[in-house]
Enzyme design. Structure first.
Site, PDB file in Angstrom:
ATOM      1  N   GLY A 162      -0.220  12.421   9.725  1.00  0.00           N
ATOM      2  CA  GLY A 162      -0.402  12.696   8.300  1.00  0.00           C
ATOM      3  C   GLY A 162       0.824  12.293   7.510  1.00  0.00           C
TER       4      GLY A 162
ATOM      5  N   GLY B 196       0.890  -1.163   0.000  1.00  0.00           N
ATOM      6  CA  GLY B 196       0.000   0.000   0.000  1.00  0.00           C
ATOM      7  C   GLY B 196       0.920   1.202   0.000  1.00  0.00           C
TER       8      GLY B 196
ATOM      9  N   MET C  13       0.762   7.602   2.484  1.00  0.00           N
ATOM     10  CA  MET C  13       1.147   7.181   3.843  1.00  0.00           C
ATOM     11  C   MET C  13       2.146   6.020   3.812  1.00  0.00           C
ATOM     12  SD  MET C  13      -0.202   9.130   6.135  1.00  0.00           S
ATOM     13  CE  MET C  13      -0.111   8.222   7.678  1.00  0.00           C
TER      14      MET C  13
ATOM     15  N   LYS D 110      -6.254   5.332  18.738  1.00  0.00           N
ATOM     16  CA  LYS D 110      -6.137   6.232  17.572  1.00  0.00           C
ATOM     17  C   LYS D 110      -7.491   6.882  17.276  1.00  0.00           C
ATOM     18  CE  LYS D 110      -4.902   8.452  13.937  1.00  0.00           C
ATOM     19  NZ  LYS D 110      -5.086   8.111  12.571  1.00  0.00           N
TER      20      LYS D 110
ATOM     21  N   HIS E 233      -8.006   9.559  19.737  1.00  0.00           N
ATOM     22  CA  HIS E 233      -7.107  10.654  19.327  1.00  0.00           C
ATOM     23  C   HIS E 233      -7.806  11.535  18.287  1.00  0.00           C
ATOM     24  CE1 HIS E 233      -4.432  12.408  16.304  1.00  0.00           C
ATOM     25  NE2 HIS E 233      -3.551  12.602  17.263  1.00  0.00           N
TER      26      HIS E 233
ATOM     27  N   SER F  40      -0.527   8.424  13.531  1.00  0.00           N
ATOM     28  CA  SER F  40      -0.998   9.803  13.347  1.00  0.00           C
ATOM     29  C   SER F  40       0.158  10.724  13.002  1.00  0.00           C
ATOM     30  CB  SER F  40      -1.686  10.324  14.605  1.00  0.00           C
ATOM     31  OG  SER F  40      -2.068  11.685  14.390  1.00  0.00           O
TER      32      SER F  40
ATOM     33  N   LYS G  12     -13.924  12.082   7.655  1.00  0.00           N
ATOM     34  CA  LYS G  12     -13.767  10.754   7.067  1.00  0.00           C
ATOM     35  C   LYS G  12     -14.413   9.675   7.924  1.00  0.00           C
ATOM     36  CE  LYS G  12      -9.681  11.049   4.136  1.00  0.00           C
ATOM     37  NZ  LYS G  12      -8.256  10.659   4.122  1.00  0.00           N
TER      38      LYS G  12
ATOM     39  N   HIS H  13     -40.745   2.464  35.628  1.00  0.00           N
ATOM     40  CA  HIS H  13     -39.334   2.072  35.502  1.00  0.00           C
ATOM     41  C   HIS H  13     -38.612   1.991  36.848  1.00  0.00           C
ATOM     42  CE1 HIS H  13     -39.445   1.876  31.211  1.00  0.00           C
ATOM     43  NE2 HIS H  13     -39.836   3.134  31.082  1.00  0.00           N
TER      44      HIS H  13
HETATM   45  P1  NDP Z   1      -5.509   5.630   0.547  1.00  0.00           P
HETATM   46  O1  NDP Z   1      -6.368   5.490   1.757  1.00  0.00           O
HETATM   47  O2  NDP Z   1      -5.907   6.583  -0.492  1.00  0.00           O
HETATM   48  O3  NDP Z   1      -5.321   4.168  -0.102  1.00  0.00           O
HETATM   49  C1  NDP Z   1      -4.633   3.988  -1.305  1.00  0.00           C
HETATM   50  C2  NDP Z   1      -3.837   2.716  -1.268  1.00  0.00           C
HETATM   51  O4  NDP Z   1      -4.687   1.589  -1.018  1.00  0.00           O
HETATM   52  C3  NDP Z   1      -3.153   2.466  -2.584  1.00  0.00           C
HETATM   53  O5  NDP Z   1      -1.893   1.897  -2.322  1.00  0.00           O
HETATM   54  C4  NDP Z   1      -4.095   1.485  -3.253  1.00  0.00           C
HETATM   55  O6  NDP Z   1      -3.482   0.681  -4.223  1.00  0.00           O
HETATM   56  C5  NDP Z   1      -4.468   0.638  -2.077  1.00  0.00           C
HETATM   57  N1  NDP Z   1      -5.688  -0.138  -2.295  1.00  0.00           N
HETATM   58  C6  NDP Z   1      -6.960   0.326  -2.321  1.00  0.00           C
HETATM   59  N2  NDP Z   1      -7.817  -0.688  -2.541  1.00  0.00           N
HETATM   60  C7  NDP Z   1      -7.068  -1.816  -2.639  1.00  0.00           C
HETATM   61  C8  NDP Z   1      -7.377  -3.188  -2.845  1.00  0.00           C
HETATM   62  N3  NDP Z   1      -8.643  -3.604  -2.963  1.00  0.00           N
HETATM   63  N4  NDP Z   1      -6.354  -4.069  -2.898  1.00  0.00           N
HETATM   64  C9  NDP Z   1      -5.082  -3.655  -2.755  1.00  0.00           C
HETATM   65  N5  NDP Z   1      -4.734  -2.383  -2.547  1.00  0.00           N
HETATM   66  C10 NDP Z   1      -5.712  -1.472  -2.493  1.00  0.00           C
HETATM   67  O7  NDP Z   1      -3.994   5.943   0.983  1.00  0.00           O
HETATM   68  P2  NDP Z   1      -3.365   6.823   2.142  1.00  0.00           P
HETATM   69  O8  NDP Z   1      -1.913   6.649   1.990  1.00  0.00           O
HETATM   70  O9  NDP Z   1      -3.933   8.194   2.204  1.00  0.00           O
HETATM   71  O10 NDP Z   1      -3.844   6.093   3.495  1.00  0.00           O
HETATM   72  C11 NDP Z   1      -3.544   4.752   3.773  1.00  0.00           C
HETATM   73  C12 NDP Z   1      -4.166   4.387   5.110  1.00  0.00           C
HETATM   74  O11 NDP Z   1      -3.633   5.226   6.119  1.00  0.00           O
HETATM   75  C13 NDP Z   1      -5.679   4.560   5.183  1.00  0.00           C
HETATM   76  O12 NDP Z   1      -6.222   3.532   5.964  1.00  0.00           O
HETATM   77  C14 NDP Z   1      -5.842   5.891   5.868  1.00  0.00           C
HETATM   78  O13 NDP Z   1      -7.083   6.007   6.544  1.00  0.00           O
HETATM   79  C15 NDP Z   1      -4.674   5.855   6.839  1.00  0.00           C
HETATM   80  N6  NDP Z   1      -4.191   7.140   7.302  1.00  0.00           N
HETATM   81  C16 NDP Z   1      -4.070   8.192   6.443  1.00  0.00           C
HETATM   82  C17 NDP Z   1      -3.596   9.420   6.875  1.00  0.00           C
HETATM   83  C18 NDP Z   1      -3.444  10.535   5.911  1.00  0.00           C
HETATM   84  O14 NDP Z   1      -3.070  11.638   6.365  1.00  0.00           O
HETATM   85  N7  NDP Z   1      -3.688  10.334   4.625  1.00  0.00           N
HETATM   86  C19 NDP Z   1      -3.196   9.627   8.276  1.00  0.00           C
HETATM   87  C20 NDP Z   1      -3.278   8.454   9.076  1.00  0.00           C
HETATM   88  C21 NDP Z   1      -3.776   7.274   8.596  1.00  0.00           C
HETATM   89  P3  NDP Z   1      -3.430   1.170  -5.774  1.00  0.00           P
HETATM   90  O15 NDP Z   1      -2.240   2.061  -5.864  1.00  0.00           O
HETATM   91  O16 NDP Z   1      -3.274  -0.092  -6.522  1.00  0.00           O
HETATM   92  O17 NDP Z   1      -4.711   1.873  -6.058  1.00  0.00           O
END
Ligand code: NDP
Length: 479
Positions: free
Chosen positions: A130, A9, A13, A182, A185, A128, A260, A454
């Site tokens: 970002g 992923g 992040m 979290k 938080h 946490s 969110k 009650h």
């Molecule tokens: P996103 O939440 O936008 O997720 C995108 C990623 O998920 C991509 O790598 C995508 O792969 C992958 N993905 C989505 N669906 C699937 C699937 N079915 N199978 C495999 N891979 C999949 O990315 P962020 O980086 O913003 O966040 C990641 C996590 O971190 C989330 O859970 C978010 O809530 C959490 N988070 C985010 C923060 C932020 O500031 N953004 C802060 C703290 C936590 P592909 O490239 O192939 O599409």
């Protein structure tokens, strides 16, 4: 090459967590559903450390040292389950799967139980800070087994933010504990943001300050007890001018706050656990209200005070800005007191044995609510780990008692001028309700007994009682 950890992923992040790990000397295996992201990461940042790019789950798993450690950083919800299902058949007992996304703690509990059946460790880790935090040092809140923390802990502590040399990472507790913490938080973050927004609205509405002037007020506050990341960025946002129009940035942004869902989860869980987290709830509802454009349009023009009329505004005391600082501080103590009570309640409900002082300690750096204030909370729980409420602890008690006159004056001014301050008002109502000798809940018990039999308890003797309200004369029975 054998990698000590893998990240799958690689959106913003995941990519930044992987880079942070590599920058700390760990060899990181990379995998993303869309291979281009993996390739981009290595092309752009490959020189920052040792990466092992892979293009299939099999290749990814094969690149990892045993026991394998995999961090999943994908979209929360169904995608996380899909990724877990894809990897688990390829793993062996003892391997560790970390979900570092924003999962609901109940999902984490379910996933942990399922993977435990297969001899795998599942760690729900709250992260946490970002995008920037992930790269330069987030606050990390891992749950899961003790033994998983024994091998993961050193890596996480390496990449976490540091405060006075201490990493902002601790083993929060079993299964869903990390994601629960979290979640709270984020709930506290909602509350903090709402209180700051109300302070802005009050300074502007009651004193007629321009955003740039209010930015200065926030900068001053940031050098005192309110010193925090959120106050700091508030000053930056308020001082910013829209390049296209030359207007204050804050005036050209649509006034509909989005979310969110973590605030909503906090409120839902608060209701389920019976914890009055009124500050977080009001903050969440305030965002929801702001988004109801039709509702707001239909109600626009309802009669109320004109805050711009000199006759109305003229009576605002000179001390108003200082009073708002005090109201903000006191309301913030209430919000944190409520949030920590929620963690206490979750910990008791699920048997997590969470150390509240340690939670305060890892929120001092890296995360969005990082603040000087959290060091005082840490100290309060260090002194008394089972503190019933922060409001009753020495320093906070004195500070809130000292602030209360200003707090009341700010809330009354807001009411008089028609400036909505749901955060300040609910925090003050909570304070007054907790300190009250008697609450009108006794009348509610009477009403409940009247229409629904009650029953009620008496103040002067044990037992449950019912009054026969329809009889003449009414008779009380012990039931
Ligand atoms: P996103 O939440 O936008 O997720 C995108 C990623 O998920 C991509 O790598 C995508 O792969 C992958 N993905 C989505 N669906 C699937 C699937 N079915 N199978 C495999 N891979 C999949 O990315 P962020 O980086 O913003 O966040 C990641 C996590 O971190 C989330 O859970 C978010 O809530 C959490 N988070 C985010 C923060 C932020 O500031 N953004 C802060 C703290 C936590 P592909 O490239 O192939 O599409």
């Amino acid at each position: 090459a054998q990698a000590s950890i893998g990240v799958t992923g690689l959106a913003v992040m995941g990519r930044n967590l992987a880079r942070n790990l590599a920058r700390h000397g760990h060899t990181v295996a990379l995998y993303n559903r869309t291979g281009q992201r993996t390739q981009d990461l290595v092309e752009q940042f490959g020189s920052e450390g040792e990466f092992v790019p892979t293009y299939s789950p099999q290749e990814f798993v094969a690149a990892l040292e045993r026991p394998r450690k995999i961090i999943i950083m994908v979209k929360a919800g169904a995608p996380t389950d899909a990724v877990i299902d894809e990897f688990t058949p390829l793993l062996e007992p003892g391997d560790i799967v970390v979900d570092a996304g924003n999962a609901h703690f109940a999902d984490t509990r379910r996933r942990e139980a399922a993977l435990r059946e297969r001899g795998l460790h599942f760690v729900g880790a709250g992260v946490s800070g970002g995008e920037e935090g992930a790269l330069h040092g987030p606050s990390i809140m891992p749950g899961g087994s003790e033994s998983s923390y024994a091998s993961l802990g050193p890596l996480f502590e390496d990449i976490a933010a540091k405060v006075d040399g201490a990493p902002c990472c601790t083993h929060v507790g079993p299964d869903g504990a990390g994601h629960f913490v979290k979640m709270v938080h984020n709930g506290i973050e909602y509350s903090d943001m709402q209180l700051i927004a109300e302070s802005f609205d009050l300074l502007r509405g009651a004193l007629g300050y321009e955003p740039a002037q209010i930015a200065e007020v926030f900068r001053t506050w940031n050098s005192g007890r309110l010193d925090s990341y959120l106050i700091e960025i508030t000053a930056e946002v308020l001082a910013h001018t829209d390049p296209a129009t030359g207007k204050p940035f804050v005036d050209i942004v649509a006034d509909q706050a989005e979310q969110k869902g973590t605030g909503r989860w906090t409120v839902q869980t608060g209701l389920e656990l019976g914890v009055p987290i009124t500050g977080i709830a009001e903050a969440t509802f305030a965002r929801s209200l702001s988004g109801h454009v039709d509702l707001r349009r239909a109600a626009r023009g309802l009669a109320g005070p004109d805050r711009t009329a000199p006759s109305v505004r003229g009576s605002v005391p000179d001390s108003f800005a200082d009073d708002v600082e005090q109201a903000l501080y006191a309301s913030k103590v209430v919000a944190y007191a409520q949030g920590f009570n929620q963690i206490q309640a979750g910990s008791a409900e699920y048997g997590w044995n969470i150390d509240l002082g340690a939670v305060a300690a890892i929120w001092r750096g890296g995360c969005i609510i990082r603040a000087k204030f959290l060091d005082d909370i840490r100290a309060a729980y260090r002194a008394e780990s089972t503190l019933p409420t922060l409001l009753a602890s020495g320093e906070f008690r004195t500070a809130v008692e000292d602030a209360q006159d200003a707090w009341r004056s700010v809330v009354s001014t807001a009411v008089r001028l028609g400036i909505p301050t749901p955060g300040f008002s609910t925090a003050l109502a909570y304070y007054d309700a907790l300190r009250a000798e008697r609450l009108p809940a006794s009348l509610i018990q009477g009403q409940r007994d009247y229409f629904g039999a009650h029953t009620y308890r008496r103040v002067d003797r044990a037992g449950s009682f019912h009054t026969t309200w329809a009889d003449d004369p009414r008779v009380e029975h012990e039931v």
